[in-house]
Every structure is written in C-alpha cells, then in structure tokens.
Motif scaffolding. Structure first.
Motif, PDB file in Angstrom:
ATOM      1  N   LEU A  46       0.827  -1.211   0.000  1.00 19.22           N
ATOM      2  CA  LEU A  46       0.000   0.000   0.000  1.00 19.22           C
ATOM      3  C   LEU A  46       0.861   1.262   0.000  1.00 19.22           C
ATOM      4  O   LEU A  46       0.466   2.285  -0.563  1.00 19.22           O
ATOM      5  N   MET A  47       2.033   1.212   0.626  1.00 19.43           N
ATOM      6  CA  MET A  47       2.921   2.379   0.620  1.00 19.43           C
ATOM      7  C   MET A  47       3.325   2.761  -0.799  1.00 19.43           C
ATOM      8  O   MET A  47       3.539   3.943  -1.099  1.00 19.43           O
ATOM      9  N   GLY A  48       3.442   1.778  -1.665  1.00 20.58           N
ATOM     10  CA  GLY A  48       3.801   2.065  -3.042  1.00 20.58           C
ATOM     11  C   GLY A  48       2.731   2.824  -3.796  1.00 20.58           C
ATOM     12  O   GLY A  48       3.003   3.363  -4.877  1.00 20.58           O
ATOM     13  N   PHE A  49       1.523   2.855  -3.223  1.00 16.20           N
ATOM     14  CA  PHE A  49       0.417   3.576  -3.860  1.00 16.20           C
ATOM     15  C   PHE A  49      -0.010   4.804  -3.053  1.00 16.20           C
ATOM     16  O   PHE A  49      -1.079   5.361  -3.298  1.00 16.20           O
ATOM     17  N   ALA A  50       0.808   5.210  -2.088  1.00 15.20           N
ATOM     18  CA  ALA A  50       0.491   6.389  -1.288  1.00 15.20           C
ATOM     19  C   ALA A  50       0.404   7.621  -2.184  1.00 15.20           C
ATOM     20  O   ALA A  50       1.167   7.764  -3.144  1.00 15.20           O
ATOM     21  N   ARG A  51      -0.524   8.531  -1.847  1.00 19.41           N
ATOM     22  CA  ARG A  51      -0.744   9.726  -2.667  1.00 19.41           C
ATOM     23  C   ARG A  51      -0.226  10.999  -2.005  1.00 19.41           C
ATOM     24  O   ARG A  51      -0.232  12.070  -2.634  1.00 19.41           O
ATOM     25  N   SER A  52       0.203  10.908  -0.754  1.00 19.31           N
ATOM     26  CA  SER A  52       0.704  12.096  -0.070  1.00 19.31           C
ATOM     27  C   SER A  52       1.622  11.660   1.065  1.00 19.31           C
ATOM     28  O   SER A  52       1.639  10.485   1.470  1.00 19.31           O
ATOM     29  N   ALA A  53       2.372  12.626   1.578  1.00 17.96           N
ATOM     30  CA  ALA A  53       3.258  12.331   2.707  1.00 17.96           C
ATOM     31  C   ALA A  53       2.457  11.923   3.926  1.00 17.96           C
ATOM     32  O   ALA A  53       2.898  11.080   4.716  1.00 17.96           O
ATOM     33  N   GLU A  54       1.258  12.490   4.076  1.00 19.89           N
ATOM     34  CA  GLU A  54       0.413  12.130   5.214  1.00 19.89           C
ATOM     35  C   GLU A  54      -0.004  10.665   5.153  1.00 19.89           C
ATOM     36  O   GLU A  54       0.023   9.953   6.166  1.00 19.89           O
TER      37      GLU A  54
END
Length: 412
Positions: free
Chosen positions: A92-100
């Motif tokens: 899921l981290m590979g699909f993160a959309r923001s630093a938050e």
C-alpha cells in the motif's frame, strides 16, 4: 542435521530476505516524501521525521504485546503475522498519494511488523541454550547481510523503475519469506489445557522484569542502540564536510555503511560461537569497549578513507554485541517466555531508534558534527560499565513464578 539446525537455517534465510526488503526503501524514504508532497500546511521535513518516528513509536508499544501473544498461541504464527502483514502494508505504501498517507501507513507498519523479534523468539525457543550464541550470531549474519544488500538493490530498482517499484519488490520479498516460514518451519507448540489460564500479559511483563539482571540487560540494549544510531542521519553531512563539497559523497557514504555492515556480518557468526565457548558477557564487554574506543578518533579524521577504516572496525565490534546480549537474555529468563522476552527487547530497540536521531541532531546543532562521535563513545562506555557491574554470565531464574507455568514444550 538436527531439526533445530534445519529450522535455524530456514529462519536465517527468512531474516536475510526480509532484511533486504526493508532495506530497499529505507534510504530514500525522505526523497519519496518529497516526491509525494503534502496536503497540509506542515512542512515536508516534519512528515519525513514522522515517517521514521511514527513507525518506531508504534513498534515500541506493540512489540511486547505481540511477544506475549506468541507465548500463548505460538511463535511461528507471530512470524507469519509480521511477514504477511508487512507485505500487505508495504504494498500500500507504493500507492500512497501524499506524505500524510505514507506516514500513516508507516505508523501502521510499526504496529503490524516486527519480524526480528518474532524470529529471535522462535529461534531461542528451539535452539539448545548452550548454542544460543551461535544461533543469534547466525540470525545477525542474515540481518546485517540484508541491511548491506538492501539499499544497493533498492537504489538500482528505484533508479530503473521509480520509488514505488521498490515497495512492490519489498512486498514480494516479505511474501516469499512468509511462505518459506509457513511451509519450512515446524513448531511443536502445546496450548494450555482447557480450564487452565495463564496470567495476564501485564503479569508476564512484571515477572520478566523482576528477574535478576534482566532490567540491566534491557538498559544495556537501549544504550547500545542509541549510541551508533545517533550518527546515522548525520553521516552523509560529515562525509560531505570531509570531502569539502566534492563529488561522490553519496557513493562514499554508501561504501562506509556497506563495509561496516559487512564487517558486522562476518564478526557476528564468529563472536556468537566464541561466546558459547568463553562466555557471552566477555564478548559483549569487549565488543562494547572496542566500539567506544573506535568512535573517539572518528571525530578527528581528516580524510574519508580514515573514516572508512574506523567505521569498519566499529562494525566488526558491534556485530558481536547484539547476539551476545540476546544470548544473555535467553539465559537470564525462563523457557516458555521467549516471545515476551524478545518482544520487550524489540520495544527497547524501537525506543532507542526513535530517540537517537533527535539526540544526534541536538548534539550536532549545539556542538558540531564531530561531537556526535564523542557522545556515541560516552554512551557505549556507559553501556560497558553497566555490563561490567550488573550483567553476570548466568543468573538464577526468579523465584517469583506464576501460579501456572508455561505449558508449551518445544522440540529441541
């Protein structure tokens, strides 16, 4: 080859593969944060710090809980939880959309993973106590080799396919490690009989911490992790100051970290076996003193090659410290409590990792970058004093035991 030896080799392989995976994305996390950007008014520097500290904080809180559950439901199950759960959350981290979002996922990762503590607990429950140093040294070899190889592989993947691809590869590696443990490891774990209840988790922790020398061992672990980890965030800056802004700072930093890890990998196996023969306390005390003495001249080097040699010596010394202390913890505590013992141990590690960057930054800001090496040496000298005064080679288990003894019996 005995059953415990076969299982140990499988665990070392799982440790190696998972360490490579975690090491792949760790070095460029701040760059990934910068690429993602922020949706709030807080700075990218803040979120870069949260990406590291959030994970360490939740791991410090949850590791003792997972460890106590391992003593109740099986230690193999805890490894599978950490491997498969880590594979899912890192994907899921590979699909993160923001630093938050990345900081949130890293915080969840800290609560779910903890592969090192789970593997150490299972190994300590399987291996004969007189071979614990050898086993912990082997696991340290897998860990340090993975730490050394992971950043190199991660850099290649990130340069070729982007940062997100490194998270995908890490997820696959953790999945492979989990499958290897599921089908390769057999744990003969017996649950308590019906109607028999173990004391609560808090009682487990109190009982372990009441054992002679155990609190001092955890304090030593905290100092041994705090000292060297104060340096890591500042190492590139120090290398840059030695090279006076010249090209190749990142390359030299990578070589220094890699060589130090390689030296630790080689020494861990040898010193683990040596501790089984001459005593783990002696190995721990000598390694801590040598590491402290090697840090002092690093504050006064004038060239990168000098730092490289001294860091290699430091890595060799610290490579023997961790398995020696793990072996002592196994000897100080009761059979059947391995999950809780190493869960607390991992919590101590995480607390040190959370505090170290802040301490290192404060020392550098107040006294300059070279002062970090002196501070690290002083911390390690404090740890050596603690080993000398408070840690025996063996100790008698506490007379304070629970009303119901642990019921699991593991094939040795």
């Amino acid at each position: 080859m005995t059953r415990w030896q076969r299982t140990l080799f499988i665990l070392v392989a799982a440790q190696l593969v998972s360490a490579i995976g975690f090491g792949m994305f760790f070095p460029f996390l701040p760059l990934y944060v910068e690429q993602l950007g922020t949706n709030t008014g807080l700075s990218l520097e803040f979120w870069a710090g949260m990406v590291f500290s959030g994970q360490a904080l939740t791991m410090a809180i949850t590791s003792p809980i997972w460890g106590s559950l391992a003593d109740r439901y099986g230690r193999k199950a805890m490894i599978e939880r950490a491997m498969y759960g880590g594979a899912a959350i890192i994907l899921l981290m590979g699909f993160a959309r923001s630093a938050e979002e990345l900081a949130l996922l890293r915080t969840i990762q800290g609560a779910i993973t903890g592969t090192i503590a789970a593997i150490n607990a299972l190994a300590a429950s399987l291996v004969p106590r007189e071979r614990t140093g050898y086993a912990m040294g082997m696991l340290q070899v897998g860990l340090w080799a993975g730490i050394a190889a992971g950043p190199l592989l991660g850099g290649i993947v990130a340069d070729a396919f982007g940062f997100r691809a490194a998270f995908l590869v890490t997820s696959v590696l953790l999945l492979i490690s989990g499958v290897v443990v599921t089908f390769g490891v057999q744990e003969h774990f017996t649950s308590p009989p019906k109607g028999v209840k173990r004391p609560g988790i808090l009682n487990d922790w109190r009982r372990i911490l009441a054992l002679p020398a155990v609190p001092a061992a955890y304090a030593t672990r905290f100092l041994n992790w705090l000292g060297p980890n104060m340096l890591l965030p500042m190492l590139p800056l120090y290398v840059a100051s030695l090279m006076r802004g010249g090209a190749g700072v990142s390359t030299l930093t990578g070589v220094i970290v890699g060589l130090s890890s390689a030296a630790g990998t080689v020494s861990a196996l040898y010193l683990g076996r040596l501790g089984d023969r001459i005593g783990h306390r002696r190995v721990l005390l000598t390694g801590t003193l040598v590491a402290a003495l090697c840090f002092i001249p690093q504050a006064f080097v004038t060239a990168g090659w000098q730092l490289l040699i001294l860091q290699a010596l430091t890595g060799a010394a610290t490579g023997g410290m961790n398995p020696a202390l793990s072996a002592l913890l196994a000897r100080y505590t009761n059979e059947g409590d391995e999950g809780a013992v190493f869960g607390i141990d991992n919590s101590v590690n995480s607390a040190a990792r959370a505090a170290a960057p802040l301490c290192g930054a404060m020392i550098a800001a107040w006294f300059g970058l070279p002062a970090i090496f002196i501070a690290t040496a002083l911390v390690l000298l404090g740890a050596a004093a603690l080993v000398f005064r408070r840690l025996p080679e063996r100790t008698v288990a506490s007379s304070v035991v629970s009303a119901v003894q642990p019921c699991e019996h593991t094939q040795r």
